[in-house]
Design an enzyme around this catalytic site. Structure first.
Site, PDB file in Angstrom:
ATOM      1  N   ARG A  34     116.512 -30.494   5.332  1.00 60.23           N
ATOM      2  CA  ARG A  34     117.107 -31.754   5.767  1.00 60.23           C
ATOM      3  C   ARG A  34     116.202 -32.493   6.760  1.00 60.23           C
ATOM      4  O   ARG A  34     116.553 -32.722   7.911  1.00 60.23           O
ATOM      5  CB  ARG A  34     118.499 -31.511   6.372  1.00 60.23           C
ATOM      6  CG  ARG A  34     119.455 -30.870   5.400  1.00 60.23           C
ATOM      7  CD  ARG A  34     120.889 -31.108   5.754  1.00 60.23           C
ATOM      8  NE  ARG A  34     121.324 -30.262   6.836  1.00 60.23           N
ATOM      9  CZ  ARG A  34     122.583 -30.241   7.289  1.00 60.23           C
ATOM     10  NH1 ARG A  34     123.490 -31.029   6.755  1.00 60.23           N
ATOM     11  NH2 ARG A  34     122.938 -29.444   8.266  1.00 60.23           N
ATOM     12  N   ASP A  70     129.659 -31.119   0.250  1.00 61.61           N
ATOM     13  CA  ASP A  70     130.461 -30.442   1.273  1.00 61.61           C
ATOM     14  C   ASP A  70     131.741 -29.830   0.723  1.00 61.61           C
ATOM     15  O   ASP A  70     132.496 -29.202   1.469  1.00 61.61           O
ATOM     16  CB  ASP A  70     130.816 -31.420   2.408  1.00 61.61           C
ATOM     17  CG  ASP A  70     129.677 -31.586   3.396  1.00 61.61           C
ATOM     18  OD1 ASP A  70     128.709 -30.803   3.325  1.00 61.61           O
ATOM     19  OD2 ASP A  70     129.744 -32.490   4.241  1.00 61.61           O
ATOM     20  N   ARG A  79     133.399 -26.247  14.133  1.00 61.09           N
ATOM     21  CA  ARG A  79     132.591 -27.461  14.138  1.00 61.09           C
ATOM     22  C   ARG A  79     133.197 -28.539  13.247  1.00 61.09           C
ATOM     23  O   ARG A  79     132.928 -29.729  13.459  1.00 61.09           O
ATOM     24  CB  ARG A  79     131.162 -27.154  13.664  1.00 61.09           C
ATOM     25  CG  ARG A  79     130.346 -26.291  14.634  1.00 61.09           C
ATOM     26  CD  ARG A  79     128.908 -26.154  14.168  1.00 61.09           C
ATOM     27  NE  ARG A  79     128.382 -27.453  13.795  1.00 61.09           N
ATOM     28  CZ  ARG A  79     127.886 -27.747  12.597  1.00 61.09           C
ATOM     29  NH1 ARG A  79     127.855 -26.847  11.638  1.00 61.09           N
ATOM     30  NH2 ARG A  79     127.423 -28.962  12.348  1.00 61.09           N
ATOM     31  N   CYS A 105     123.692 -26.459  10.795  1.00 56.31           N
ATOM     32  CA  CYS A 105     123.835 -25.417   9.792  1.00 56.31           C
ATOM     33  C   CYS A 105     122.519 -25.156   9.068  1.00 56.31           C
ATOM     34  O   CYS A 105     121.759 -26.078   8.780  1.00 56.31           O
ATOM     35  CB  CYS A 105     124.891 -25.810   8.756  1.00 56.31           C
ATOM     36  SG  CYS A 105     126.578 -25.693   9.349  1.00 56.31           S
ATOM     37  N   LYS A 122     135.202 -36.029  10.676  1.00 53.27           N
ATOM     38  CA  LYS A 122     134.154 -35.542  11.573  1.00 53.27           C
ATOM     39  C   LYS A 122     132.866 -36.320  11.370  1.00 53.27           C
ATOM     40  O   LYS A 122     132.254 -36.812  12.325  1.00 53.27           O
ATOM     41  CB  LYS A 122     133.900 -34.059  11.320  1.00 53.27           C
ATOM     42  CG  LYS A 122     132.709 -33.490  12.096  1.00 53.27           C
ATOM     43  CD  LYS A 122     132.419 -32.051  11.717  1.00 53.27           C
ATOM     44  CE  LYS A 122     131.459 -31.945  10.564  1.00 53.27           C
ATOM     45  NZ  LYS A 122     130.038 -31.863  10.995  1.00 53.27           N
ATOM     46  N   ASN A 123     132.417 -36.427  10.114  1.00 54.27           N
ATOM     47  CA  ASN A 123     131.135 -37.064   9.853  1.00 54.27           C
ATOM     48  C   ASN A 123     131.148 -38.547  10.200  1.00 54.27           C
ATOM     49  O   ASN A 123     130.110 -39.118  10.531  1.00 54.27           O
ATOM     50  CB  ASN A 123     130.732 -36.863   8.387  1.00 54.27           C
ATOM     51  CG  ASN A 123     130.359 -35.416   8.088  1.00 54.27           C
ATOM     52  OD1 ASN A 123     130.047 -34.652   9.001  1.00 54.27           O
ATOM     53  ND2 ASN A 123     130.400 -35.036   6.823  1.00 54.27           N
TER      54      ASN A 123
END
Length: 424
Positions: free
Chosen positions: A123, A309, A401, A118, A22-23
């Site tokens: 961040r 993560d 997600r 999220c 995903k990232n």
């Protein structure tokens, strides 16, 4: 709104296919904005975040097609109709800020809303902006938007040293630098596999990049990039998440497509806790050596350290391990929000600031719990696999997600899991 029901008690056995990252994919998709020729991504994950990025690119005039049941994404940015990324789309996902660098590099301007995502800490995007300023960008923050302009003649090469490692800022700067005039040097750059994957894609498009996978990346700007086809790297976070499943539930699972080099620090911690991990052409096969896992201490760090993560998933496992464990979160604040939900299931967790102390128990109990963010949602499913009775995980839109077809993948190896609608 949907929930996930998990009934624990049984060992797992079989193979789980691991999706593309995903990232990585969310970073690769904005790279299409750098060229007027087609960019095609294969091994794409099928996730709601991918659909959000698709909507964002389409709002800018890019053409995006999902092929082969979503495993292939074909994109073309030959006819962009603007350089404004609106709040209504950007607010849904942090990765939306990654259109800033490509738009600025190709069009010379960009207006991008500050992003959402999220709620796991501030961040901030200041490092993204400072890196672009090092290439001559003029930036103004007003009304919740970043207004950016390149100097006359376009971005120019520069040197920027990140005061601390930032994956997203490295990605934004790397993409922008490919079309900047002259040489750009990024120091203390992030080294994550997703950044290496982005670099390989950009190289396939004609970019001149050296130092991928190291803390110093050098980019020699080119006049234009061309089209390419690129395979998205394996999702190391999904891989690590499913590796925990047989360790918490028992049994043996092969994670198809898994590679140890993507998660070496994580694998070492699992082995210290009593996991047996075997690598083969098929992927990574995982089982626990004894009846229970053992306590270990964990500190999250930038790659190649232990991934933030995977901290929530590791905590779920340690809640059932023998002994006391200490987890320290050094990447994001507010990332222990899953702890109160695990406590509802009988876990013994004491959170103090950026640290958590876990005393393992041999029995968790099924309960109604609530997902607080993407990775926390999976940690609660893992805990449910080890709990007596049924666990109901609410707010699983977070899960969508970052994890595709969770119910199918876990039920395929013997888990008792189902997705239900709360609307009846």
């Amino acid at each position: 709104m949907d929930s996930i029901l998990v009934t624990g008690g049984g060992p797992l056995s079989g193979t789980i296919p691991i999706a593309g990252a995903k990232n990585a994919c969310l970073t690769l998709m904005p790279a299409t904005l750098l060229s007027d020729e087609p960019l095609t991504l294969t091994n794409a994950p099928r996730l709601s975040d991918i659909r959000t990025m698709t909507s964002l690119l389409e709002s800018l005039g890019a053409e995006v097609s999902s092929l082969s049941d979503g495993l292939v994404i074909a994109m073309s940015s030959h006819a962009l109709n603007g350089a404004r990324a609106d709040y209504d789309i950007v607010r849904k996902m942090r990765a939306s800020i990654l259109v800033l660098g490509p738009l600025l590099a190709r069009l010379g301007e960009a207006v991008v809303s500050l992003p959402g995502g999220c709620a796991i800490g501030a961040r901030p995007v200041d490092l993204h902006l400072k890196a672009l300023e090092a290439m001559g960008a003029e930036l103004d923050l007003r009304d919740g938007y970043v207004h950016a302009k390149a100097p006359k003649g376009g971005l120019r090469g520069g040197t920027f040293e990140f005061p601390f490692v930032s994956v997203g800022a490295t990605e934004n700067a790397l993409m922008a630098a490919t079309l900047a005039r002259g040489t750009t040097v990024l120091k203390n750059a992030a080294r994550e596999p997703e950044i290496v994957d982005l670099g390989h894609c950009l190289q396939a498009m004609g970019a001149q990049i050296d130092g991928l996978g190291t803390s110093t990346i050098t980019i020699e700007g080119v006049d234009r990039l061309h089209g390419a086809t690129h395979r998205v790297v394996t999702d190391r976070i999904e891989l690590g998440s499913y590796m925990v499943a047989p360790l918490i539930a028992g049994g043996e699972v092969t994670c198809a497509g898994g590679r140890r080099d993507l998660l070496e620090a994580f694998c070492q911690k699992l082995e210290a806790a009593g996991a047996e991990i075997t690598e083969s052409d098929a992927g990574l096969t995982v089982r626990r050596a004894g009846e229970r896992m053992r306590a270990v201490d964990v500190t999250t760090e930038p790659f190649p350290g232990f991934p933030t993560d995977l901290q929530a998933q590791m905590m779920a496992m340690l809640c059932t391990a023998e002994g006391a464990s200490h987890l320290e979160e050094k990447i994001f604040e507010n990332r222990f929000m899953h702890a109160p939900e695990l406590i509802r299931m009988g876990a013994h967790v004491d959170v103090r600031g950026g640290s958590a102390h876990v005393i393992g128990t041999d029995r968790l109990r099924g309960a109604q719990v609530m997902a607080t963010d993407l990775r926390a949602s999976f940690s609660l499913i893992l805990a449910g696999l080890a709990a007596e009775g049924t666990t109901k995980v609410g707010r699983v839109y977070h899960l969508d997600r970052g994890y595709e077809r969770v119910v199918q993948k876990l039920s395929g190896v013997g888990a008792q899991i189902a997705r239900v609608s709360d609307d009846g």
